[in-house]
Design an enzyme around this catalytic site. Sequence first.
Site, short mmCIF file in Angstrom:
data_model
loop_
_atom_site.label_atom_id
_atom_site.label_comp_id
_atom_site.label_asym_id
_atom_site.label_seq_id
_atom_site.Cartn_x
_atom_site.Cartn_y
_atom_site.Cartn_z
N THR A 1 -30.70 150.02 84.37
CA THR A 1 -29.62 149.88 83.39
C THR A 1 -29.80 151.00 82.37
O THR A 1 -30.78 151.01 81.63
CB THR A 1 -29.66 148.50 82.72
OG1 THR A 1 -29.79 147.50 83.74
CG2 THR A 1 -28.39 148.24 81.95
N LYS B 1 -38.29 147.26 89.06
CA LYS B 1 -37.11 146.56 88.61
C LYS B 1 -36.27 146.28 89.86
O LYS B 1 -35.30 146.98 90.17
CB LYS B 1 -36.33 147.38 87.58
CG LYS B 1 -35.31 146.54 86.80
CD LYS B 1 -34.81 147.27 85.58
CE LYS B 1 -33.90 146.37 84.76
NZ LYS B 1 -33.43 147.03 83.52
N GLU C 1 -44.21 139.99 79.01
CA GLU C 1 -42.99 140.66 78.57
C GLU C 1 -42.04 139.64 77.97
O GLU C 1 -42.38 138.46 77.84
CB GLU C 1 -42.32 141.35 79.78
CG GLU C 1 -41.96 140.38 80.89
CD GLU C 1 -41.52 141.07 82.18
OE1 GLU C 1 -41.54 142.31 82.24
OE2 GLU C 1 -41.17 140.35 83.14
#
Length: 274
Positions: A27, A142, A175
């Site tokens: 992204t 990812k 995270e």
Amino acid sequence: MLINGIVTNNIDATDRGLAYGDGLFSTIKVEYGKVIDWPLHLERLKLGVNRLFFPAIDWDLLEKEVFESAQTVNLESHYILKLIVTRGSGGRGYSAQGCDSPLRLITLLPFPMHYLQWQKEGIAIVQCDTLLGRNKQLAGLKSLARLEQVLIKQELLGLQAVEGLVCDELGYVIEGCSTNVFIYLNGQWITPKLDYCGVAGVMRARILKNTSIQVIEREITLDDINRASSICLTNALMGIVPVKQYQAKIYSKQQLEKVIELQTLLNKEVFNHD
């Protein structure tokens, strides 16, 4: 939507990204047509493609499509370019044998402008109960398989929280739902090691590559979080966001200054494509 260079909204129902989450995504922030931090996004994509044993990808063609797509929003101060790469269609069951044509998918999306407010004012976060599984082969990537994050987001919605810290199954802080975490403890910036799970974010990579910022990567416990004098969250879109409250703990203006210092150092350098 751009799929393999063609403007279309149709995707093959047999695509392995749809069937198995067999793909990667990034992204990316776009500012007036400039692709921000592209070298770091590309570096992570290449790592993922190699780790997942994808067939060869024409990186020059992919880059051309990304840059040309970004130019279509060159009047926008902030925009999002979402890039997905899947193994494509083919194979039988889980087997990827015969898959030799990866799919490239690019979409452009409006930018959540409240991220800019978060950068200035900070956000309150919670501690999530949902845990991350450990898998060394997928750590840092990812990938499209984001079911853990879907569950975390459901938990956050139930708590009416915008973000929360997430631990792995051994209890180490890894995270946020869609962010990496940095803590300032005993005069030192620290970020969790991502050897077994978690996403190695692009903003995290920028901070670690910045020679003006000294960061230690190590395992972080909840006790470390509670003792930290400052916390911030990062990702490619929101940049560096101060945490003004963690659970019941509220951070003072003086404590937030350490995060502002970090923002200032990062603002001095930008990896982009002109």
